[in-house]
Scaffold this motif. Structure first.
Motif, mmCIF file in Angstrom:
data_model
loop_
_atom_site.group_PDB
_atom_site.id
_atom_site.type_symbol
_atom_site.label_atom_id
_atom_site.label_comp_id
_atom_site.label_asym_id
_atom_site.label_seq_id
_atom_site.Cartn_x
_atom_site.Cartn_y
_atom_site.Cartn_z
ATOM 1 N N LYS A 226 0.841 -1.213 0.000
ATOM 2 C CA LYS A 226 0.000 0.000 0.000
ATOM 3 C C LYS A 226 0.871 1.255 0.000
ATOM 4 N N ASP A 227 1.938 1.246 0.831
ATOM 5 C CA ASP A 227 2.824 2.408 0.873
ATOM 6 C C ASP A 227 3.500 2.614 -0.476
ATOM 7 N N ASN A 228 3.972 1.527 -1.090
ATOM 8 C CA ASN A 228 4.607 1.640 -2.402
ATOM 9 C C ASN A 228 3.634 2.171 -3.446
ATOM 10 N N ALA A 229 2.388 1.662 -3.349
ATOM 11 C CA ALA A 229 1.381 2.159 -4.295
ATOM 12 C C ALA A 229 1.151 3.667 -4.099
ATOM 13 N N LYS A 230 1.078 4.074 -2.823
ATOM 14 C CA LYS A 230 0.902 5.507 -2.552
ATOM 15 C C LYS A 230 2.096 6.309 -3.043
ATOM 16 N N LEU A 231 3.331 5.792 -2.756
ATOM 17 C CA LEU A 231 4.524 6.507 -3.211
ATOM 18 C C LEU A 231 4.588 6.581 -4.734
ATOM 19 N N LEU A 232 4.235 5.445 -5.389
ATOM 20 C CA LEU A 232 4.242 5.450 -6.853
ATOM 21 C C LEU A 232 3.230 6.437 -7.404
ATOM 22 N N GLN A 233 2.053 6.447 -6.766
ATOM 23 C CA GLN A 233 1.035 7.396 -7.223
ATOM 24 C C GLN A 233 1.492 8.832 -7.015
#
Length: 274
Positions: A185-192
Motif C-alpha cells: 500500500k505504501d509503495n502504491a501511494k509513493l508510486l502514485q
C-alpha cells in the motif's frame, strides 16, 4: 508359599496311601501267620489222630520205634508227622513262590513307575525350559514395550515442539504478510505520488514550452516587422524534449541588416521547472 510340583504331590499321595495300607500290616501279617500255623497244626493233629486211630484198630503194631528194627512206613505216627512236615514245607514253598511272584510284580510296578517318573521329569524339564523361555520372551517384550513407550513419548514431545514452532512461524508469517500488505500500500501511494509529481512536472514543462513558443513567435514577428516585411527568416530554431522531461533547444542566429548579430548559437538545457 509356592504350590508343590506334581512330583512332590505324587510322592506325598503315595506316602499317604502306603501309610494307610501299612498301618495294620503287622497285625495282618501276624494273623496270616497265625492262620497258617493253625492250619498246619490242624492238619498235623488230623494226621496224628488218624495215626492213633489206625493204631487202635491194629493193636498188634508197635508204637515204639526201635532204631534199626523197623522202617518209617511201619510207624503210623511218624508217617503222619512226616506228612504234616511235608505239607508244611509245601505250604511254605507255595508261600515263598507267592512272595517271589509278588516281589516280581512289585519290581515290574516299580520299573513302570520309575519309567513314568522319568517321563514326567523329562516333561517337567521341558515345561520348565519352555516356561523359562516364555518368561524371558515376556521380559524382552516388556522391555520393548517400555522402549516403544519412551520413543512415543519422545515423538510426542518433538511433535509438540514442532507444533509450537509451526504456530510461531504462522504468526510470524501473518505479521510478514501484514507488513507486505502495508508496504504494498505504501509503495502504491509513493508510486502514485511520484506519478502525480511527474505529471505535474510534465504539465509545467508543457506550459513553459507553450510560453516559449508564444514568445518566440512574437519575437519572430517583431524581427519580420523590423526587416521591412522581408520573408527571409531571421533565425533557425531546433527544439527537442528528452525522455526525462528536459527540453534541449538550438538557436542559430543571423545578422541583421546593420551587421549586428541578433542571436548566436545557443544550447539550452531546461529543467522541468523551466
Amino acid at each position: 508359599m509356592a504350590e508343590p510340583s506334581w512330583q512332590e504331590l505324587l510322592r506325598l499321595r503315595l506316602s499317604e496311601r502306603n501309610a494307610k495300607q501299612n498301618a495294620f500290616a503287622s497285625i495282618i501279617e501276624q494273623y496270616r501267620r497265625l492262620a497258617q500255623q493253625t492250619k498246619l497244626l490242624k492238619e498235623r493233629n488230623a494226621s496224628l489222630l488218624k495215626a492213633v486211630g489206625s493204631v487202635r484198630t491194629n493193636p498188634s503194631s508197635s508204637t515204639v520205634h526201635v532204631p534199626g528194627t523197623a522202617s518209617s512206613e511201619d510207624n503210623p505216627v511218624r508217617a503222619a508227622y512226616m506228612a504234616s512236615l511235608e505239607s508244611q514245607i509245601s505250604s511254605l514253598r507255595d508261600e515263598l513262590a507267592t512272595v517271589y511272584k509278588t516281589q516280581g510284580q512289585n519290581a515290574q510296578r516299580l520299573l513302570a513307575m520309575n519309567e513314568t517318573l522319568r517321563e514326567k521329569e523329562e516333561a517337567s524339564r521341558i515345561e520348565t525350559e519352555n516356561l523359562r523361555k516364555a518368561r524371558e520372551e515376556v521380559a524382552h517384550l516388556r522391555r520393548k514395550v517400555d522402549q516403544h513407550a519412551e520413543l512415543m513419548a519422545e515423538k510426542d514431545r518433538t511433535a509438540q515442539v514442532l507444533h509450537d514452532e509451526i504456530n510461531t512461524l504462522q504468526l510470524e508469517l501473518g505479521q510478514i504478510d501484514e507488513r507486505n500488505q502495508t508496504l504494498t500500500k505504501d509503495n502504491a501511494k509513493l508510486l502514485q505520488r511520484w506519478l502525480d509529481d511527474k505529471q505535474a512536472q510534465a504539465n509545467k514543462m508543457n506550459e513553459a514550452n507553450d510560453f516559449y513558443e508564444d514568445m518566440r513567435s512574437r519575437h519572430q514577428a517583431v524581427l519580420n516587422w523590423r526587416d521591412g516585411g522581408d520573408g527571409k527568416p531571421a533565425s533557425g530554431i531546433s527544439t527537442s524534449v528528452s525522455g526525462n522531461g528536459v527540453k534541449e533547444e538550438e538557436v542559430v542566429g543571423e545578422t541583421s541588416t546593420d551587421g549586428t548579430k541578433l542571436q548566436g548559437e545557443t544550447s539550452l538545457d531546461q529543467t522541468p521547472n523551466g
